[in-house]
Structures are given as structure tokens and as C-alpha cells.
Design a protein around this motif. Structure first.
Motif, PDB file in Angstrom:
ATOM      1  N   TRP A  32       0.836  -1.185   0.000  1.00 15.81           N
ATOM      2  CA  TRP A  32       0.000   0.000   0.000  1.00 15.81           C
ATOM      3  C   TRP A  32       0.876   1.243   0.000  1.00 15.81           C
ATOM      4  O   TRP A  32       2.076   1.179   0.293  1.00 15.81           O
ATOM      5  CB  TRP A  32      -0.979   0.022   1.175  1.00 15.81           C
ATOM      6  CG  TRP A  32      -0.374  -0.110   2.549  1.00 15.81           C
ATOM      7  CD1 TRP A  32      -0.110  -1.264   3.224  1.00 15.81           C
ATOM      8  CD2 TRP A  32       0.029   0.956   3.423  1.00 15.81           C
ATOM      9  NE1 TRP A  32       0.424  -0.983   4.461  1.00 15.81           N
ATOM     10  CE2 TRP A  32       0.513   0.371   4.610  1.00 15.81           C
ATOM     11  CE3 TRP A  32       0.009   2.336   3.325  1.00 15.81           C
ATOM     12  CZ2 TRP A  32       1.003   1.122   5.675  1.00 15.81           C
ATOM     13  CZ3 TRP A  32       0.491   3.089   4.385  1.00 15.81           C
ATOM     14  CH2 TRP A  32       0.972   2.487   5.541  1.00 15.81           C
ATOM     15  N   SER A  33       0.291   2.375  -0.338  1.00 10.49           N
ATOM     16  CA  SER A  33       1.005   3.650  -0.297  1.00 10.49           C
ATOM     17  C   SER A  33       0.108   4.708   0.320  1.00 10.49           C
ATOM     18  O   SER A  33      -1.119   4.604   0.295  1.00 10.49           O
ATOM     19  CB  SER A  33       1.477   4.062  -1.691  1.00 10.49           C
ATOM     20  OG  SER A  33       0.375   4.227  -2.546  1.00 10.49           O
ATOM     21  N   SER A  34       0.747   5.725   0.872  1.00  5.95           N
ATOM     22  CA  SER A  34       0.020   6.808   1.543  1.00  5.95           C
ATOM     23  C   SER A  34       0.972   7.991   1.723  1.00  5.95           C
ATOM     24  O   SER A  34       1.971   8.093   1.001  1.00  5.95           O
ATOM     25  CB  SER A  34      -0.500   6.309   2.900  1.00  5.95           C
ATOM     26  OG  SER A  34      -1.381   7.258   3.470  1.00  5.95           O
ATOM     27  N   TYR A  35       0.681   8.855   2.665  1.00 12.60           N
ATOM     28  CA  TYR A  35       1.542   9.980   3.021  1.00 12.60           C
ATOM     29  C   TYR A  35       1.400  10.210   4.525  1.00 12.60           C
ATOM     30  O   TYR A  35       0.523   9.641   5.174  1.00 12.60           O
ATOM     31  CB  TYR A  35       1.151  11.242   2.237  1.00 12.60           C
ATOM     32  CG  TYR A  35      -0.237  11.744   2.567  1.00 12.60           C
ATOM     33  CD1 TYR A  35      -0.443  12.704   3.549  1.00 12.60           C
ATOM     34  CD2 TYR A  35      -1.351  11.239   1.901  1.00 12.60           C
ATOM     35  CE1 TYR A  35      -1.716  13.149   3.871  1.00 12.60           C
ATOM     36  CE2 TYR A  35      -2.620  11.667   2.208  1.00 12.60           C
ATOM     37  CZ  TYR A  35      -2.800  12.624   3.188  1.00 12.60           C
ATOM     38  OH  TYR A  35      -4.056  13.055   3.506  1.00 12.60           O
ATOM     39  N   ILE A  36       2.262  11.053   5.074  1.00 15.88           N
ATOM     40  CA  ILE A  36       2.217  11.385   6.503  1.00 15.88           C
ATOM     41  C   ILE A  36       2.155  12.891   6.644  1.00 15.88           C
ATOM     42  O   ILE A  36       2.916  13.618   6.004  1.00 15.88           O
ATOM     43  CB  ILE A  36       3.452  10.825   7.239  1.00 15.88           C
ATOM     44  CG1 ILE A  36       3.401   9.299   7.266  1.00 15.88           C
ATOM     45  CG2 ILE A  36       3.561  11.400   8.645  1.00 15.88           C
ATOM     46  CD1 ILE A  36       4.649   8.643   7.827  1.00 15.88           C
ATOM     47  N   SER A  37       1.271  13.362   7.514  1.00 10.77           N
ATOM     48  CA  SER A  37       1.128  14.788   7.771  1.00 10.77           C
ATOM     49  C   SER A  37       1.028  15.039   9.275  1.00 10.77           C
ATOM     50  O   SER A  37       0.146  14.502   9.939  1.00 10.77           O
ATOM     51  CB  SER A  37      -0.135  15.314   7.075  1.00 10.77           C
ATOM     52  OG  SER A  37      -0.280  16.687   7.300  1.00 10.77           O
ATOM     53  N   SER A 132       8.900  14.766  21.240  1.00 10.26           N
ATOM     54  CA  SER A 132       7.690  15.406  20.703  1.00 10.26           C
ATOM     55  C   SER A 132       7.918  16.855  20.295  1.00 10.26           C
ATOM     56  O   SER A 132       7.000  17.666  20.294  1.00 10.26           O
ATOM     57  CB  SER A 132       6.526  15.312  21.705  1.00 10.26           C
ATOM     58  OG  SER A 132       6.216  13.958  21.945  1.00 10.26           O
ATOM     59  N   CYS A 133       9.140  17.171  19.928  1.00 12.08           N
ATOM     60  CA  CYS A 133       9.473  18.532  19.499  1.00 12.08           C
ATOM     61  C   CYS A 133       8.986  18.833  18.101  1.00 12.08           C
ATOM     62  O   CYS A 133       8.677  19.968  17.776  1.00 12.08           O
ATOM     63  CB  CYS A 133      10.982  18.736  19.509  1.00 12.08           C
ATOM     64  SG  CYS A 133      11.823  17.774  18.213  1.00 12.08           S
ATOM     65  N   CYS A 134       8.927  17.767  17.279  1.00  9.19           N
ATOM     66  CA  CYS A 134       8.896  17.981  15.849  1.00  9.19           C
ATOM     67  C   CYS A 134       7.700  17.296  15.195  1.00  9.19           C
ATOM     68  O   CYS A 134       7.165  16.324  15.717  1.00  9.19           O
ATOM     69  CB  CYS A 134      10.183  17.428  15.241  1.00  9.19           C
ATOM     70  SG  CYS A 134      11.668  18.032  16.076  1.00  9.19           S
ATOM     71  N   LEU A 135       7.343  17.817  14.040  1.00 15.17           N
ATOM     72  CA  LEU A 135       6.257  17.239  13.262  1.00 15.17           C
ATOM     73  C   LEU A 135       6.827  16.666  11.972  1.00 15.17           C
ATOM     74  O   LEU A 135       7.582  17.334  11.268  1.00 15.17           O
ATOM     75  CB  LEU A 135       5.201  18.299  12.933  1.00 15.17           C
ATOM     76  CG  LEU A 135       4.490  18.925  14.118  1.00 15.17           C
ATOM     77  CD1 LEU A 135       3.565  20.047  13.647  1.00 15.17           C
ATOM     78  CD2 LEU A 135       3.710  17.878  14.892  1.00 15.17           C
ATOM     79  N   LEU A 136       6.451  15.435  11.666  1.00 19.97           N
ATOM     80  CA  LEU A 136       6.941  14.748  10.483  1.00 19.97           C
ATOM     81  C   LEU A 136       5.946  14.867   9.339  1.00 19.97           C
ATOM     82  O   LEU A 136       4.746  14.644   9.509  1.00 19.97           O
ATOM     83  CB  LEU A 136       7.176  13.263  10.805  1.00 19.97           C
ATOM     84  CG  LEU A 136       7.625  12.383   9.643  1.00 19.97           C
ATOM     85  CD1 LEU A 136       9.030  12.793   9.165  1.00 19.97           C
ATOM     86  CD2 LEU A 136       7.595  10.919  10.039  1.00 19.97           C
ATOM     87  N   PHE A 137       6.483  15.194   8.166  1.00 19.81           N
ATOM     88  CA  PHE A 137       5.719  15.242   6.924  1.00 19.81           C
ATOM     89  C   PHE A 137       6.453  14.378   5.897  1.00 19.81           C
ATOM     90  O   PHE A 137       7.666  14.518   5.733  1.00 19.81           O
ATOM     91  CB  PHE A 137       5.608  16.674   6.390  1.00 19.81           C
ATOM     92  CG  PHE A 137       4.855  17.589   7.306  1.00 19.81           C
ATOM     93  CD1 PHE A 137       3.497  17.806   7.113  1.00 19.81           C
ATOM     94  CD2 PHE A 137       5.493  18.211   8.373  1.00 19.81           C
ATOM     95  CE1 PHE A 137       2.797  18.652   7.969  1.00 19.81           C
ATOM     96  CE2 PHE A 137       4.797  19.048   9.231  1.00 19.81           C
ATOM     97  CZ  PHE A 137       3.439  19.264   9.029  1.00 19.81           C
ATOM     98  N   VAL A 138       5.729  13.473   5.238  1.00 18.59           N
ATOM     99  CA  VAL A 138       6.308  12.595   4.217  1.00 18.59           C
ATOM    100  C   VAL A 138       5.357  12.617   3.022  1.00 18.59           C
ATOM    101  O   VAL A 138       4.178  12.282   3.163  1.00 18.59           O
ATOM    102  CB  VAL A 138       6.496  11.156   4.740  1.00 18.59           C
ATOM    103  CG1 VAL A 138       7.113  10.276   3.655  1.00 18.59           C
ATOM    104  CG2 VAL A 138       7.340  11.133   6.006  1.00 18.59           C
ATOM    105  N   SER A 139       5.873  12.994   1.854  1.00 20.91           N
ATOM    106  CA  SER A 139       5.024  13.077   0.659  1.00 20.91           C
ATOM    107  C   SER A 139       4.534  11.720   0.190  1.00 20.91           C
ATOM    108  O   SER A 139       3.415  11.592  -0.295  1.00 20.91           O
ATOM    109  CB  SER A 139       5.772  13.764  -0.485  1.00 20.91           C
ATOM    110  OG  SER A 139       6.028  15.105  -0.158  1.00 20.91           O
ATOM    111  N   GLU A 140       5.400  10.702   0.319  1.00 20.28           N
ATOM    112  CA  GLU A 140       4.989   9.367  -0.132  1.00 20.28           C
ATOM    113  C   GLU A 140       5.545   8.298   0.801  1.00 20.28           C
ATOM    114  O   GLU A 140       6.739   8.277   1.102  1.00 20.28           O
ATOM    115  CB  GLU A 140       5.490   9.112  -1.550  1.00 20.28           C
ATOM    116  CG  GLU A 140       4.941   7.857  -2.167  1.00 20.28           C
ATOM    117  CD  GLU A 140       5.285   7.720  -3.644  1.00 20.28           C
ATOM    118  OE1 GLU A 140       4.903   6.687  -4.220  1.00 20.28           O
ATOM    119  OE2 GLU A 140       5.909   8.628  -4.222  1.00 20.28           O
ATOM    120  N   VAL A 141       4.652   7.437   1.258  1.00 16.76           N
ATOM    121  CA  VAL A 141       4.997   6.266   2.061  1.00 16.76           C
ATOM    122  C   VAL A 141       4.605   5.055   1.226  1.00 16.76           C
ATOM    123  O   VAL A 141       3.506   5.010   0.680  1.00 16.76           O
ATOM    124  CB  VAL A 141       4.212   6.239   3.396  1.00 16.76           C
ATOM    125  CG1 VAL A 141       4.491   4.951   4.160  1.00 16.76           C
ATOM    126  CG2 VAL A 141       4.523   7.456   4.235  1.00 16.76           C
TER     127      VAL A 141
END
Length: 149
Positions: A32-37, A132-141
Motif C-alpha cells: 500500500w502507499s500513503s503519506y504522513i502529515s 515530541s518537538c517535531c512534526l513529520l511530513f512525508v510526501s509518499e509512504v
């Protein structure tokens, strides 16, 4: 006492229902594929079923908001979801290559997945410097459950 015709009809209905179940059964491959926001430490992916001993997770085009330039990375663990017990934690992988730009991928392969049918997921254990300092964003998983691919 039931007639032979009634019993035959019931058998045909049961056979038809069983064949529909086989047609709609999930396949062994759960790619499967997705993203992370906006993930922070401890966030978990969706679960998927796997029947092999191999799993691969790939990220493309990553960014860790509020992490300094030297802390653009994420550490993942893959886990086996075990009902009514603590989940089994597999190896951890640190992804950093995907933070170099939109055409870069990070790749993690797990070969320590227990044999048999398992429900798997991955977890972001440390984004940037962690805490928990940071927020992860990934265009494609992309998740691949077959080593043959």
C-alpha cells in the motif's frame, strides 16, 4: 422431514456463499502507499496483514518541522500487533536520505518478521531530536510485503 430438493437448494446456497467469500478474500500481498502529515513521536501507521517474513517501508520527500538541519531524520520501529498482549517490537531503522529533497527515498527492510500471518504496523519513535518537538511530513509512504518485488 425435509425434502431432498430443500436440502439441495440449501447446499447450493451455501456453496455460492463460500465462493463469494473466496473471491472477496484479501490477498497475501498487502502492499500500500500513503503519506504522513503532522506526525509526532509515537504516531502509528495503519495496520496491514502479512503472511511472509519480510516487510519494507519506504519514505520519499520528508521534512521534520521544528528540527534543526542536523536533526532531519526519523527513527521507525516495525511492530507485530498482538491481541491482548504487548506488541512485538522488531528492529528500528533511521531514515535520513528522504530529507535531502523531493526525489530522495529512505528505505527500511525488516527480515525478522515472524513466520505465519501477522498484523504489522510501523511507529515513529523519534522524529528529529525526539521528545515530541517535531512534526513529520512525508510526501509518499510505500509499504511492500514481498521480497520478490
Amino acid at each position: 422431514m425435509r425434502s431432498a430438493t430443500t436440502i439441495r437448494r440449501a447446499a447450493l446456497v451455501a456453496a455460492a456463499m463460500a465462493s463469494i467469500g473466496l473471491i472477496n478474500a484479501p490477498s497475501a500481498s498487502a502492499n500500500w502507499s500513503s503519506y504522513i502529515s503532522s506526525w509526532t513521536d509515537g504516531e502509528e501507521s495503519r495496520r496491514w496483514e502479512d503472511q511472509g517474513t519480510y516487510s519494507q517501508v519506504q519514505f520519499r520527500d520528508c521534512f521534520a518541522q521544528n528540527a534543526g538541519s542536523s536533526n532531519q531524520k526519523v527513527t521507525l520501529t516495525e511492530r507485530v500487533d498482538i491481541s491482548f498482549s504487548p506488541d512485538k517490537v522488531l528492529d528500528s531503522k533511521t531514515f535520513s536520505n528522504c530529507f535531502k529533497g523531493s526525489s530522495y527515498w529512505s528505505n527500511g527492510e525488516w527480515t525478522d518478521v515472524p513466520s505465519g500471518t501477522n498484523t504489522l504496523y510501523f511507529r515513529a519513535d523519534k522524529i528529529g531530536q525526539g521528545g515530541s518537538c517535531c512534526l513529520l511530513f512525508v510526501s509518499e509512504v510505500y509499504v511492500d510485503t514481498s521480497k520478490a518485488d
